[in-house]
Design an enzyme around this catalytic site. Structure first.
Site, PDB file in Angstrom:
ATOM      1  N   GLY A   4     -18.534 -13.711  40.425  1.00 59.35           N
ATOM      2  CA  GLY A   4     -19.807 -14.240  39.956  1.00 59.35           C
ATOM      3  C   GLY A   4     -20.462 -13.553  38.785  1.00 59.35           C
ATOM      4  O   GLY A   4     -21.649 -13.786  38.528  1.00 59.35           O
ATOM      5  N   ASP A  19     -13.128 -21.062  43.017  1.00 58.14           N
ATOM      6  CA  ASP A  19     -12.137 -19.997  42.979  1.00 58.14           C
ATOM      7  C   ASP A  19     -11.161 -20.212  44.126  1.00 58.14           C
ATOM      8  O   ASP A  19     -11.533 -20.801  45.153  1.00 58.14           O
ATOM      9  CB  ASP A  19     -12.790 -18.616  43.094  1.00 58.14           C
ATOM     10  CG  ASP A  19     -11.897 -17.512  42.526  1.00 58.14           C
ATOM     11  OD1 ASP A  19     -12.024 -17.199  41.318  1.00 58.14           O
ATOM     12  OD2 ASP A  19     -11.054 -16.990  43.278  1.00 58.14           O
ATOM     13  N   CYS A  74      -9.742 -12.118  28.906  1.00 55.68           N
ATOM     14  CA  CYS A  74      -9.944 -10.736  28.456  1.00 55.68           C
ATOM     15  C   CYS A  74      -8.598 -10.199  27.962  1.00 55.68           C
ATOM     16  O   CYS A  74      -8.056  -9.234  28.499  1.00 55.68           O
ATOM     17  CB  CYS A  74     -10.549  -9.869  29.544  1.00 55.68           C
ATOM     18  SG  CYS A  74      -9.695  -9.920  31.128  1.00 55.68           S
TER      19      CYS A  74
END
Length: 453
Positions: free
Chosen positions: A270, A290, A389
């Site tokens: 979250g 998820d 990322c």
């Protein structure tokens, strides 16, 4: 009266290091679990320094240790190798504890693991290291540039080769240096509960080097916190979440508005969900999806802590297919996809040693599946933001190219003129958001925006 001591930081550092190798659990989660134990402040700092220091220097430590071992490292019990790495790291890099005490505690660790029979070997190897480590020959750039950089910066050679092929030797060295620096703690103010100025004042006595983030309007950087995050002022009241500045900027790129329907397709625990909710002023709907029910349970607790009431959770694996059509019509979709994590090696140095990072094709295939199975839920004229990322081409431009090739109804938003003016513009390069640790002082992220034709 007998003095009581808290948990031994060396014992717990060793346990975390061993778990980081055995489990596919991120290092930050392993550390979060351990730091809930009642460590004294200096012991907490020692634990942190040992875990991250050993992982950031692992290949250099192994290269030196190999000179003092009588057999290959892969034939020695891995528990002993971690004890030796911890001991050598303290001998080479930490000067607060005398070397003889380092050796003594390393031998004691063998007894803690019921491996007292190996104490003599650990004692002998570390005592030799005290005398001779400085004389162990290491590869030099003039003769073996790739191996020298791999050993010197402690990165696997395959990753150094990959980066040199893309960036060149000088930039690769700068990137490795950035990943090996201790990153600041960065948090995002929860503007539903407080302001950044108020939060900074409340944290003034609890951290060093507090400053506003340069680009994110809600971020705060701290060079060093005096307590674990969950013990900092404002945490129980939901005044902030931990989130790097690059991740905060990705949230700004999504640009959700109050009253919209937003899909957070890979919501995890979250971090970005909370950011989207505060940008929407807790008005509208966020569907947080998820495949891990455990992560969604954490997310629900986080939303309660933050004072967010607009989030609905759904357990689903996108690789099994899309959600039902009844969920269609989202104004915004964020696919913050599971990835290699090769852009956050400063915060998660264990990732560089994961063998599955050598082949990124499985990551890319999964990322494509998630996007394809969520695209059908996008409202005409809506926006899907794909973020990872990672800075690796397989997970960035490669994924976007595959999506566009298979979906002519979707186009990539390449011009900033189509996006709201925000701090994101400083990182908009070649039609995407790109941040780099060595250039920008933040995590390495990539994000692209897609919409319907």
């Amino acid at each position: 009266m007998k003095e009581t001591r808290g948990p031994d930081p060396r014992v717990w550092a060793l346990r975390v290091l061993m778990q980081s190798e055995r489990n596919d659990v991120s290092l930050d989660l392993l550390m979060d679990d351990v730091l809930h134990k009642p460590f004294e402040p200096r012991d907490r700092h020692l634990l942190h320094a040992l875990v991250y220091g050993v992982l950031r220097n692992r290949l250099r430590l192994d290269t030196i240790l190999a000179a003092f071992l009588h057999q290959p490292m892969d034939r020695i019990d891995s528990r002993l190798i971690w004890i030796l790495r911890m001991g050598l790291f303290q001998i080479l890099e930490m000067d607060r504890v005398p070397n003889h005490a380092v050796v003594h505690t390393a031998v004691e660790l063998t007894r803690t693991l019921r491996m007292g029979w190996a104490g003599g070997m650990v004692n002998a190897v570390l005592r030799r290291a005290i005398r001779e480590a400085s004389g162990v020959p290491l590869p030099v750039m003039a003769q073996e540039p790739i191996r020298a950089l791999a050993v010197g910066a402690s990165f696997p050679q395959w990753l150094i080769e990959k980066w040199i092929g893309r960036y060149g030797a000088d930039e690769t060295q700068a990137l490795c240096g950035a990943f090996n620096r201790i990153p600041p703690l960065v948090i995002r103010t929860n503007t539903l509960r407080t302001t950044r100025d108020h939060l900074m004042r409340s944290l003034a006595d609890s951290a060093e080097g507090i400053e506003q983030t340069r680009f994110s309007p809600d971020g705060i950087r701290m060079a060093r916190a005096h307590a674990a995050v969950f013990r900092l002022p404002g945490f129980p009241e939901g005044h902030f979440q931990v989130q790097d500045e690059a991740a905060q900027l990705v949230g700004l790129l999504v640009d959700p508005r109050a009253g919209m329907r937003v899909l957070d397709a890979c919501a995890g625990r979250g971090g970005k969900t909370g950011h989207l909710a505060q940008m929407m002023n807790n008005s509208g709907e966020i569907l947080a999806v998820d495949q891990s029910g455990e992560k969604l349970s954490v997310l629900e607790r986080e939303m309660k802590r933050l004072g967010v009431s607009m989030v609905r959770c759904r357990n689903h694996a996108w690789t099994d297919g899309p959600l039902g059509r009844e969920e269609a019509g989202f104004d915004r979709i964020l696919v913050d996809a599971p990835c290699s994590g090769l852009g956050v090696l400063g915060r998660n140095p264990d990732i560089r040693w994961r063998p599955d990072r050598k082949d990124l094709r499985p990551f890319a295939l999964r990322q494509v599946a998630i996007i394809e199975n969520s695209l059908c839920l996008l409202k005409p004229g809506g926006r899907l933001v794909y973020a990872v990322c990672s800075m690796e081409p397989e997970e960035t431009e490669g994924v976007i190219a595959t999506i566009l090739q298979g979906h002519p109804e979707i186009r990539r938003v390449e011009s900033l003129a189509e996006l709201p003016e925000s701090p994101v513009s400083a990182f908009w390069k070649e039609g995407a958001f790109r941040s780099s640790p060595h250039l920008d002082g933040m995590d390495g992220f990539f994000a692209a925006v897609m919409t319907t034709n």
